[in-house]
Scaffold this active site. Structure first.
Site, PDB file in Angstrom:
ATOM      1  CG  HIS A 157      -2.111  -1.005   1.122  1.00 48.24           C
ATOM      2  ND1 HIS A 157      -3.251  -0.852   1.769  1.00 48.24           N
ATOM      3  CD2 HIS A 157      -2.010  -2.360   0.406  1.00 48.24           C
ATOM      4  CE1 HIS A 157      -3.684  -2.026   1.468  1.00 48.24           C
ATOM      5  NE2 HIS A 157      -3.156  -2.780   0.707  1.00 48.24           N
ATOM      6  CB  CYS A 168      -6.895  -0.724   4.727  1.00 47.65           C
ATOM      7  SG  CYS A 168      -4.747  -0.964   4.919  1.00 47.65           S
ATOM      8  CB  CYS A 177      -2.505   1.807   6.010  1.00 53.32           C
ATOM      9  SG  CYS A 177      -1.181   0.626   4.606  1.00 53.32           S
ATOM     10  CD  GLU A 223      -2.297   4.450   2.873  1.00 56.19           C
ATOM     11  OE1 GLU A 223      -3.517   3.994   2.890  1.00 56.19           O
ATOM     12  OE2 GLU A 223      -1.465   3.086   2.528  1.00 56.19           O
TER      13      GLU A 223
END
Length: 139
Positions: A88, A116, A119, A90
């Site tokens: 992801h 999410c 993250c 992040e």
């Protein structure tokens, strides 16, 4: 992103928050996901110190190439990411900062969409104290 961060200054220039958030939108365009492209930017003080997009490890087959089970399914957004091959945005931004030896404690992370749960935990553990994302993009 909350309205107060999108406000412009009296002279018409965007606030720094609005400018940094706009950068996440540009970064998102290079993400490697069929379902959703996300960009993240870490800023310490007034200095961008790291960035990330969602995608696979450089050189590995990606979602755009049809190699991700999640990318070709109709699974609901924010459902468990166990079938996602991407790192992801992040996480990629945090990894880049670490690789470059940049301290993210006390920094702000701008993300083009809501992080999410996994993250969010990584962000908190890293010591980032402020996260801005556009709540209108939450499905």
């Amino acid at each position: 992103m909350p309205e107060k961060y999108l406000n412009h200054r009296p002279d018409g220039r965007p606030t720094r928050d609005a400018a940094y958030f706009a950068m996440t939108q540009t970064l998102a365009a290079i993400g490697d996901c069929r379902r959703r492209r996300i960009g993240a930017l870490i800023v310490s003080g007034d200095d961008p110190i790291s960035w990330g997009v969602n995608g696979t490890t450089p050189g590995a087959p990606g979602c755009i190439e049809g190699k991700c089970e999640r990318g070709t399914s109709d699974v609901a957004p924010y459902s468990p990411y166990t079938n996602c091959i991407a790192i992801h945005a992040e996480d990629n931004a945090l990894r880049r900062a670490e690789r470059l030896g940049r301290d993210v404690r006390g920094a702000t992370m701008y993300v083009s969409a809501k992080p999410c749960a996994d993250c969010a935990a990584l962000i908190e553990k890293a010591g980032i104290w402020r996260v801005l994302f556009d709540p209108s993009l939450i499905p």
